[in-house]
Design an enzyme around this catalytic site. Structure first.
Site: not given
Length: 233
Positions: A4, A165, A191
């Site tokens: 990332e 989340k 996701d």
């Protein structure tokens, strides 16, 4: 995670600090540079010396943030990374959300007072002008130390009205609050939490796309922040 952070290092023109601005034995890796008249420090948790993978979860995130705040004394902390998103809250793969608040979903302490301490819900610094300028979605970010979740985790995420989340932001928020440093978070969706596919499968498939979304979002976000007061964000 390194996957990332490294695309942002490239797009922001940062250079790895040798030695790291956070001294050993902490495994943190730091990159520094300037852009639009502001000093930028990108801090990663580093690798686990035992298992050779990225240090992830709220504990490394809180430790890294605490040490970075002491070493760098920033005016603003930005938690940047990938995450799961809730379709019920409008999330789609590749969307970037800005946090409106933070909470934990896996710290269950059913004792008077400790129950709320476990959740440790707190707000993010409001950035309505930044959100509007970059056309970002918004929502509460809920953190835990597992990629999957159990029913109790789910119940707490629903109770917190979570849109996102992930595994770091609540720990970062705790450390930032100790120092009184404002925090915002930008999270790209890999996701769908309330979807029908395993999180690990979607994460691996979409990590590169989510990293690109961050690469496209973070530089203009920093440009927007430059020269503004916190109230103007």
């Amino acid at each position: 995670m390194e996957a990332e952070g490294l695309p942002l290092v490239e797009s922001l023109g940062l250079r790895r600090d040798e030695p790291s601005r956070i001294a050993p034995p902490a495994p943190c890796v730091t990159f520094s540079g300037s852009r639009h008249g502001i000093d930028i420090h990108l801090v990663c948790n580093g690798k686990c010396a035992v298992h050779g993978v990225d240090n992830v979860g709220t504990v490394p995130a809180a430790l890294t943030t605490y040490l970075a705040l002491q070493a760098l004394r920033p005016d603003l902390v930005v938690s940047v990374g990938t995450a799961g998103g809730f379709a019920a809250r409008g999330a789609k793969i590749g969307d970037v959300f800005v946090a409106t608040g933070f909470a934990n979903h896996d710290r269950r302490i059913p004792l008077p007072g400790f129950d709320k301490y476990g959740v440790w819900a707190c707000g993010a610094h409001p950035v309505p002008n930044l959100q509007k300028a970059l056309k970002l979605k918004e929502g509460v970010v809920s953190s835990g130390n597992s990629l999957d979740y159990c029913q109790q985790d789910w119940d707490q995420m629903v109770a917190s009205s979570a849109a996102i989340k992930e595994m770091e932001a609540a720990g970062i928020a705790w450390a930032a609050a100790l120092h009184g440093t404002p925090l915002l978070a930008l999270k790209a969706v890999t996701d769908i939490v309330d979807g029908d596919r395993p999180a690990q499968d979607e994460f691996l498939e979409n990590l590169a796309a989510a990293a690109r979304a961050l690469q496209e979002t973070v530089p203009p976000a920093l440009e927007f922040v430059a020269g503004k007061t916190l109230a103007e964000l």
